[in-house]
Design a protein around this motif. Structure first.
Motif: not given
Length: 583
Positions: A555-583
């Motif tokens: 439901n990211w499209t309806s999130l308050e903008y600052s909350r969206f940024l906070e949540e997406r940073r966490k998820k981006m960090a998780h994707v980066i970790k998964q990419g590294f672990l794939r190496l």
């Protein structure tokens, strides 16, 4: 009383240029071959025009050297020069290029002309450009002034006639213009002081003088000092470094070439690779002393020791400049998810990663497959942590020191793996990395790592059936990039809801990679407007995977903008970790 190794001689600029033209003054191979940027040449002429001092030259009386360089690129040295330029080459080359209208080599090893413009009405110098070329108030290229012959009278008359064809010129302006052009013409009488080193001084002493003079200011760094030594004791080695650097900037066609889409290294950067491999050193100050044959413990200098150390450097440089080694290493960057220089935030990461690659390959004979996996993880870690961002020589020196007691490939791999694991802790993934993503620059290394992770994980571009890795291919060149950075919450939409600060609008957590066509069509629509239309292209499973890869919260499209940024940073960090672990 100490013996004077030099004498002072005064030269007019015209005399200096005459001696260059006739082969009496030449450039020895212990100087840098590149000229200043045009803006610095402009400032030099402005200072001379105003009568300011602009420094001196250091020459070396030549009785035995024959391996010298011409200053321009259009003529051959006709005779053995009487004087070699040791210090001031950039200045003199620039003066020669402008007054004689000669082409020279720039820092990218390409022939170029230096064109400086002059506005006679107020004595202003500028770097020539297309607008100035159309402006009758300017002398577009001041080189033309000295091509007219012995007098400036004809040039002044032609300039004023042309200006009168474009506007009315008063008698007072005619006088000012005439005086200023004549003053410019007479710059060839500008007086310089030169220090001429005696011909009895040998190459090593001249090298030492050159280093001592330049070490008083910020003209040279330690790599320049070492390149100076190479010019004296192993000139072929320096030429090989310069050739590699030049080759890296030019596509080689069918032949093997250093050209690549990640980095166009300078000679001093490849020198760092060679000394890192050969001496396991990063502090070039120590390497300079080693190459002079100095014992770092006793301070004793030995020619035999110097020769031995140069042999070490020769072998290391051969490995560093080996085309197969170079391109096999570049494959590790691709393995790590990086595709081009657009994803490179620090060249030193590449240079020092190449050092580690060569040590693993040459010193410890690590299996090629295993080494590629290791260095891919190592480079990914360097980008994520900014390991060499602050005091790179000091940190790399410590990393190399850890390898001095390593005995075999398993210990080498284990040492680098430990550094990686100690750097990428649970707290790093959960806290530090999330904080690194709180940034508003598209050059953020953590953002580059996120894009690399998308490549590693085989993710599709947002709203596309094509993979990120396919559209980030550096071989794709069109009027618009195949892939563009899209603001998930568009700028105008954010401004419409009261968020106007660029630092918030351009948060990297608001960036996503989309095809340029989709980016153009989305334009300024709100996420709640455009997302359902693009989401309808995909099945539920495809959409879920895309949401996960692009770190989009539920439901990211309806999130308050600052909350969206906070949540997406966490998820981006998780994707980066998964990419590294794939190496």
């Amino acid at each position: 009383m100490s013996t004077m190794l030099y004498k002072r001689v005064d030269y007019s600029l015209s005399k200096l240029l005459h001696d260059i033209e006739h082969g009496d003054i030449a450039l020895p191979d212990l100087q840098r071959p590149f000229v200043w940027p045009a803006a610095k040449v402009r400032d030099l002429f402005d200072s001379m025009y105003r009568g300011f001092p602009v420094g001196y030259f250091l020459f070396w009386a030549n009785e035995h050297l024959t391996d010298t360089k011409q200053i321009g690129v259009e003529q051959k040295q006709a005779k053995v020069p009487r004087l070699l330029i040791v210090d001031g080459q950039q200045r003199l080359t620039s003066l020669y290029a402008v007054l004689k209208g000669r082409r020279v080599l720039n820092k990218d090893f390409k022939e170029t002309s230096i064109k400086i413009s002059f506005r006679p009405i107020d004595g202003q110098f500028d770097v020539a450009d297309a607008a100035i070329e159309r402006d009758p108030e300017y002398i577009y290229d001041i080189s033309e002034l000295w091509k007219q012959g012995a007098s400036s009278f004809r040039f002044i008359r032609q300039f004023i006639e042309n200006l009168c064809n474009h506007r009315d010129v008063t008698d007072e302006e005619v006088n000012v213009i005439s005086e200023n052009i004549d003053r410019l013409y007479k710059l060839q009488e500008y007086q310089f002081t030169a220090m001429e080193i005696s011909s009895t001084v040998d190459e090593e002493q001249v090298s030492d003088i050159f280093v001592r003079i330049n070490s008083q200011g910020k003209k040279l760094n330690q790599s320049d000092f070492i390149l100076t030594l190479l010019s004296v004791f192993w000139d072929q080695g320096r030429k090989e470094l310069e050739a590699f650097a030049r080759d890296s900037r030019q596509a080689g066609g069918e032949r093997a070439s250093a050209f690549n889409h990640f980095i166009h290294p300078d000679p001093d950067q490849m020198l760092r690779v060679a000394v890192g491999l050969g001496f396991k050193r990063a502090r070039l100050k120590n390497v300079y002393s080693i190459l002079r044959g100095k014992d770092l413990e006793t301070g004793e200098v030995s020619p035999d020791r110097r020769d031995q150390q140069f042999e070490v450097l020769k072998h290391a440089q051969a490995s560093a400049l080996n085309m197969q080694n170079w391109h096999d290493f570049l494959k590790t960057l691709i393995k790590a998810g990086f595709r081009s220089k657009a994803m490179v935030s620090s060249k030193i990461n590449i240079i020092y990663a190449y050092v580690m690659y060569l040590i693993g390959k040459e010193d410890f004979r690590v299996d090629a497959y295993r080494l590629r996996q290791l260095i891919a993880k190592w480079y990914f870690m360097l980008v994520l942590t900014g390991r060499y961002t602050s005091s790179p020589e000091t940190v790399m020196e410590a990393d190399l020191a850890r390898l001095r007691g390593v005995r075999n490939q398993d210990e080498f791999v284990g040492t680098l793996e430990k550094i990686i694991n100690d750097s990428l802790t649970n707290d790093f993934w959960a806290i530090t990395l999330v904080n690194k993503l709180e940034s508003s620059t598209s050059r953020n290394p953590a953002l580059h790592a996120y894009y690399a992770a998308l490549n590693i994980l085989g993710a599709n571009v947002l709203f596309s059936s094509m993979k990120v890795s396919e559209l980030l291919d550096p071989m794709l060149h069109a009027n618009r990039n195949a892939i563009e950075i899209h603001h998930l919450f568009p700028k105008k939409y954010l401004k419409s809801i009261g968020i106007s600060e660029s630092k918030l609008i351009n948060q990297v957590a608001n960036f996503a990679l989309v095809e340029w066509g989709d980016n153009a069509r989305i334009s300024d629509e709100s996420p709640e407007e455009y997302f359902p239309k693009y989401a309808s292209r995909f099945s539920s499973a495809e959409l879920a995977e895309m949401m996960e890869m692009h770190a989009l919260p539920d439901n990211w499209t309806s999130l308050e903008y600052s909350r969206f940024l906070e949540e997406r940073r966490k998820k981006m960090a998780h994707v980066i970790k998964q990419g590294f672990l794939r190496l």
